[in-house]
Design a protein around this motif. Sequence first.
Motif, PDB file in Angstrom:
ATOM      1  N   ALA A  43       0.829  -1.204   0.000  1.00 12.07           N
ATOM      2  CA  ALA A  43       0.000   0.000   0.000  1.00 12.07           C
ATOM      3  C   ALA A  43       0.864   1.254   0.000  1.00 12.07           C
ATOM      4  CB  ALA A  43      -0.925  -0.005   1.222  1.00 12.07           C
ATOM      5  N   THR A  44       2.030   1.158   0.638  1.00 10.39           N
ATOM      6  CA  THR A  44       2.963   2.289   0.661  1.00 10.39           C
ATOM      7  C   THR A  44       3.511   2.562  -0.735  1.00 10.39           C
ATOM      8  OG1 THR A  44       3.555   1.831   2.962  1.00 10.39           O
ATOM      9  CG2 THR A  44       5.108   3.149   1.685  1.00 10.39           C
ATOM     10  N   LEU A  45       3.788   1.519  -1.484  1.00  6.42           N
ATOM     11  CA  LEU A  45       4.246   1.690  -2.867  1.00  6.42           C
ATOM     12  C   LEU A  45       3.202   2.444  -3.687  1.00  6.42           C
ATOM     13  CD1 LEU A  45       5.687  -1.881  -3.596  1.00  6.42           C
ATOM     14  CD2 LEU A  45       7.019   0.197  -3.220  1.00  6.42           C
ATOM     15  N   GLU A  46       1.961   2.032  -3.567  1.00  9.71           N
ATOM     16  CA  GLU A  46       0.883   2.671  -4.328  1.00  9.71           C
ATOM     17  C   GLU A  46       0.707   4.133  -3.909  1.00  9.71           C
ATOM     18  OE1 GLU A  46      -0.746   1.475  -6.837  1.00  9.71           O
ATOM     19  OE2 GLU A  46      -0.310  -0.671  -6.755  1.00  9.71           O
ATOM     20  N   ARG A  47       0.749   4.378  -2.597  1.00  7.44           N
ATOM     21  CA  ARG A  47       0.574   5.738  -2.097  1.00  7.44           C
ATOM     22  C   ARG A  47       1.724   6.635  -2.555  1.00  7.44           C
ATOM     23  NH1 ARG A  47      -2.473   9.841  -1.481  1.00  7.44           N
ATOM     24  NH2 ARG A  47      -2.277  11.012   0.466  1.00  7.44           N
ATOM     25  N   ALA A  48       2.911   6.086  -2.569  1.00  7.20           N
ATOM     26  CA  ALA A  48       4.075   6.856  -3.026  1.00  7.20           C
ATOM     27  C   ALA A  48       3.861   7.346  -4.451  1.00  7.20           C
ATOM     28  CB  ALA A  48       5.336   6.004  -2.931  1.00  7.20           C
ATOM     29  N   LEU A  49       3.417   6.456  -5.310  1.00 12.21           N
ATOM     30  CA  LEU A  49       3.203   6.826  -6.705  1.00 12.21           C
ATOM     31  C   LEU A  49       2.112   7.892  -6.823  1.00 12.21           C
ATOM     32  CD1 LEU A  49       4.259   6.121  -9.540  1.00 12.21           C
ATOM     33  CD2 LEU A  49       2.391   4.477  -9.729  1.00 12.21           C
ATOM     34  N   GLU A  50       1.069   7.760  -6.024  1.00 10.27           N
ATOM     35  CA  GLU A  50      -0.009   8.757  -6.021  1.00 10.27           C
ATOM     36  C   GLU A  50       0.519  10.157  -5.697  1.00 10.27           C
ATOM     37  OE1 GLU A  50      -2.940   7.618  -3.211  1.00 10.27           O
ATOM     38  OE2 GLU A  50      -3.640   5.872  -4.331  1.00 10.27           O
ATOM     39  N   LEU A  51       1.527  10.215  -4.823  1.00 12.05           N
ATOM     40  CA  LEU A  51       2.053  11.495  -4.356  1.00 12.05           C
ATOM     41  C   LEU A  51       3.233  12.002  -5.180  1.00 12.05           C
ATOM     42  CD1 LEU A  51       1.763  10.958  -0.498  1.00 12.05           C
ATOM     43  CD2 LEU A  51       0.313  12.364  -1.967  1.00 12.05           C
ATOM     44  N   GLY A  52       3.536  11.324  -6.274  1.00  9.90           N
ATOM     45  CA  GLY A  52       4.567  11.822  -7.175  1.00  9.90           C
ATOM     46  C   GLY A  52       5.926  11.170  -7.053  1.00  9.90           C
ATOM     47  N   VAL A  53       6.063  10.185  -6.163  1.00 11.89           N
ATOM     48  CA  VAL A  53       7.323   9.433  -6.083  1.00 11.89           C
ATOM     49  C   VAL A  53       7.370   8.489  -7.277  1.00 11.89           C
ATOM     50  CG1 VAL A  53       8.624   7.705  -4.772  1.00 11.89           C
ATOM     51  CG2 VAL A  53       7.430   9.553  -3.568  1.00 11.89           C
ATOM     52  N   THR A  54       8.432   8.555  -8.055  1.00  8.36           N
ATOM     53  CA  THR A  54       8.535   7.684  -9.226  1.00  8.36           C
ATOM     54  C   THR A  54       9.804   6.834  -9.232  1.00  8.36           C
ATOM     55  OG1 THR A  54       9.494   9.525 -10.483  1.00  8.36           O
ATOM     56  CG2 THR A  54       7.122   9.163 -10.694  1.00  8.36           C
ATOM     57  N   LEU A  55      10.805   7.192  -8.413  1.00  8.36           N
ATOM     58  CA  LEU A  55      12.039   6.416  -8.336  1.00  8.36           C
ATOM     59  C   LEU A  55      11.929   5.408  -7.196  1.00  8.36           C
ATOM     60  CD1 LEU A  55      14.975   5.863  -9.206  1.00  8.36           C
ATOM     61  CD2 LEU A  55      15.685   7.664  -7.602  1.00  8.36           C
ATOM     62  N   PHE A  56      11.886   4.131  -7.540  1.00  9.72           N
ATOM     63  CA  PHE A  56      11.761   3.061  -6.552  1.00  9.72           C
ATOM     64  C   PHE A  56      13.036   2.234  -6.581  1.00  9.72           C
ATOM     65  CE2 PHE A  56       7.555   4.462  -7.494  1.00  9.72           C
ATOM     66  CZ  PHE A  56       6.858   4.377  -6.289  1.00  9.72           C
TER      67      PHE A  56
END
Length: 340
Positions: A43-56
């Motif tokens: 869920a943290t991965l998904e939330r990160a992407l929602e908030l503009g985090v793109t580098l994983f």
Amino acid sequence: MSSDSSIETTRLGGHGPVVGVQGLGCMGMSEFYGPTDTGEALATLERALELGVTLFDTADIYGSGANEELIGPFVRAHREQVVLATKFAIERRADDPAYRGINNDPAYIRRAVDASLARLGVDVIDLYYMHRRDPNVPLAESVGAMAELVEAGKVRYLGLSEVTGPELREAHAVHPITALQSEWSIFARSVERSAVPAAAELGVALVPYSPLGRGFLTGAFADAGQLDAGDYRRHLPQFTGENAVGNAALVAPIRAIAERRGATAAQVALAWLGQRAEAHGLTAVVPIPGTRKRSRLEENLGATRLVLDKEELAELEPIAARVAGGRYADMGSTSDAREL
């Protein structure tokens, strides 16, 4: 930070991918920091992407491949949005959990990339790092093998981790290096000796790992004895014994600034890093704080809207020089060991 906020973007290196100004380190979702909740991690991965985090960011060593397998479905579901970074070079043995070997051999690199691609279930890795440097293997040979992966379409961009300035220059002469990933925080600034100036000169982006001092800068713990028995931080010199006592006191200015600004210690520490690009003439500095929880993720991203003033930066400036103990129990594989 409001739920509909999205962080700004920047470009990694002169010609690298555009990413959010803060990335996400995924290591702790599989290993090293005690028990984890897989559902919350995903869920943290998904939330990160929602908030503009793109580098994983992941690596083949994290959970002996389990971390790549964990994030693989997420990456595949959002492949056009995600900038995927993984690493090779650290070998483990099933019969010896404590073993860590460094392998930069070209043949090994070719096997490692195929194994990572298979675990991740993707056709190409966006950013492929050499996790650690083996001085016994000519750097030109290792980077040459990495360059072949770009030519073969298995990798888009190359990165290095924990290298010195001269090593970065040598590698960049073989093939453009997009990013340098090294430990960098208010507590750990050895990367500034030679690597940061070289990166600024070459147009290489910095991707700081452990930007929160493995949680120590946030006040999450003041002594490694407070951590779970399986937490690897219990073996790090900075967080044990007298070192921990002295180092815990060094966090006070960070907390004081946070209190004055209505922020958290984590946000102050990350904001400090966010201002390093301008301070050192770097193209970009994209920290990758690791977290397994959405609440911590959102807290960390709040740092992207915090700008420290000159007085606050001056308060934080002397801290690193006063830190007691090494970053690792064995510093042999770090860039510190090879600095002149």
